[in-house]
Design an enzyme around this catalytic site. Sequence first.
Site, PDB file in Angstrom:
ATOM      1  N   ASP A  73       0.832  -1.196   0.000  1.00 27.24           N
ATOM      2  CA  ASP A  73       0.000   0.000   0.000  1.00 27.24           C
ATOM      3  C   ASP A  73       0.876   1.259   0.000  1.00 27.24           C
ATOM      4  O   ASP A  73       1.937   1.286   0.638  1.00 27.24           O
ATOM      5  CB  ASP A  73      -0.903  -0.034   1.245  1.00 27.24           C
ATOM      6  CG  ASP A  73      -1.922   1.071   1.269  1.00 27.24           C
ATOM      7  OD1 ASP A  73      -2.685   1.193   0.296  1.00 27.24           O
ATOM      8  OD2 ASP A  73      -1.958   1.824   2.262  1.00 27.24           O
TER       9      ASP A  73
ATOM     10  N   GLU B  91       1.529  -0.366  -5.033  1.00 31.33           N
ATOM     11  CA  GLU B  91       0.465   0.579  -5.379  1.00 31.33           C
ATOM     12  C   GLU B  91       1.124   1.899  -5.779  1.00 31.33           C
ATOM     13  O   GLU B  91       1.484   2.719  -4.937  1.00 31.33           O
ATOM     14  CB  GLU B  91      -0.496   0.807  -4.215  1.00 31.33           C
ATOM     15  CG  GLU B  91      -1.641   1.741  -4.596  1.00 31.33           C
ATOM     16  CD  GLU B  91      -2.297   2.452  -3.420  1.00 31.33           C
ATOM     17  OE1 GLU B  91      -3.359   3.070  -3.614  1.00 31.33           O
ATOM     18  OE2 GLU B  91      -1.737   2.426  -2.299  1.00 31.33           O
TER      19      GLU B  91
ATOM     20  N   ASP C  48     -10.514   1.598  -4.093  1.00 34.08           N
ATOM     21  CA  ASP C  48     -10.175   3.025  -4.040  1.00 34.08           C
ATOM     22  C   ASP C  48     -10.929   3.855  -5.076  1.00 34.08           C
ATOM     23  O   ASP C  48     -10.774   5.078  -5.102  1.00 34.08           O
ATOM     24  CB  ASP C  48      -8.674   3.217  -4.295  1.00 34.08           C
ATOM     25  CG  ASP C  48      -7.823   2.858  -3.087  1.00 34.08           C
ATOM     26  OD1 ASP C  48      -8.274   3.096  -1.952  1.00 34.08           O
ATOM     27  OD2 ASP C  48      -6.708   2.337  -3.276  1.00 34.08           O
TER      28      ASP C  48
END
Length: 596
Positions: free
Chosen positions: A340, A369, A436
């Site tokens: 992340d 990410e 997201d």
Amino acid sequence: MNIAAIKHHSYDSFCYPINKDELKISIETGTEVTEVYLIYGDPFQSIQRNGEWTWKNARVQIKECRRLPETQLWSIIVRPEFKRCKYYFEIHARDEIIYFFEDGAIHSGYENFHKESSPFIFPWMNEADIVNPPKWAEETIWYQIFPARFCRASTSPKEPDFLPWASSDHVVTNYERYGGNLEGIIEKLPYLEDLGINGLYLNPINLSHSQHKYDTTDYLTIDPEFGDAETLIRLVKEAHKRNMHVMLDGVFNHSGWDFFAWQDILKNKEKSRYADWYIINNFDFAPNPCDNAAKGNFFAFAFSDYMPKLNTNNPEVRDYLCSICETWVKKYDIDALRLDVANELSHVFCRELRERMLALKPDFFIVGEVWNNSQPWLRGAEFDSVINYPLRSAIYHFASHPDNDVRNLEERLNKCLTQYTSQTERVLINQMDSHDTIRLISRTGGQKDLTLLQFALILTLPGAACMYYGTEILLPGGEDPDCRRCMPWSEIENGDFDEVLHFIRALINIRRAHPSLRSDDFSFRYLTSDLNGRHRIIIMEHRDKKSGEKLVCLFNFGKFEFTMRGEYEARAENTLISRRLEKNKLLPGGFAIIAE
């Protein structure tokens, strides 16, 4: 000739080994260029000509050319006999010829140009430096699961704090608790196997206060709402039995407010032994989440006080986080990590993490990410892959702008699919929506045909396709957090989504069965009556060199039906899958794959 448009350097995506014997070399030019030649040889080989010793080289035409926005990319694969390569380019634009070296361009006619210029050099094809993601990742169809909203196991005891499982049209927030758990995922593995999924990507599952779990309290404890360590061990084992790999979400850019190190800082401030585990500018900050980060008292994820930023420049922090990941591999037997906020982690941490993961599992897979160009992380020493958001943007931009022609899409897709090494491109995580982002069906205003065309395009391009849970039934959902709705199992079992589910299932299984749909050897075709694709009929030819397979995928993003005749005629024996195809007429929103 537009010399300013010419771009090349002897590293990254412009020059790299694809294996121990072959070197791929690419050069970007303006659209006026008609021919490019590579002059190359070993830097230490010479030949005597007219009494002089000169560099021995070969001249070969570069035939592969891909259109990019406003430029072209020319590529060739060569086999340097002695693992070294010295080279320059000969570039033609109508009657003009230039030679392109590392120190610039020289126009033809200059007699001693080869003596006074500096060719490019790829010094040595070190096997240890070759970008080499695990092969299994190329063939994976990932399925992303937000555990709190995917499935509450039928055997789970009733909890008074959990709300009744919501329907597909129920708008959700980050605060509703529905009780989705790991046992529920285990129950649904047969469903996922039937769908054609062979990779599970789980959003965070460690102890935290939120439903999204990105505010970690304890990296070594499974959140009790989801289960425990034994449940996760069983989930991974059951997934492996079905030839599914498992990827966990590693949240190492920041911790949660209740993480032990942060709590020690709240108690002891600058005297805490963990004071350097975070990046704190003023230890006299308010002892509760408020606007500390916005005031610059300490750094956090965005400006979210309750997720203070870990200092991955600190060797002690790096060692702690790497040891966490080692525990996950040893204890749970996971196969991959998605990191992340990966672009904010120190490169030193990313390199150390990779070394330690590969020491445990040589075919371990690491995904970062990163929403933009990710070249710094994809040179072989840090990540294997990233989430391919630029590809998502290119596809949606074309789909949502009816005035864009297919040439525009081709150029944008080619840019996305040539940014990194071809080895990397084959494992990039391609998806159209996630936890997201707004769900694609909602982003298109509920246009089912337009939405399915975009998912079909993702599933026929190089890369590791990823389906966000519910994508296969076009589960709606707005911006975060509404994109995290409950998976409507009762509606699925009632047959409410059968038509869409059958199409997605068939398409996934066709992709897995046909290597040409995963190959990076593809090209766009255009009709003689529509050379720029203004009618928005996408025709893509996919090829697999090993098997000799050739498939043609057709997508009708236009307003009018397209008659499939001649080489595109759809017959029962050559049509692998179709949607909105009626008597050889591909209707608007239609899709077909035919074998040649």
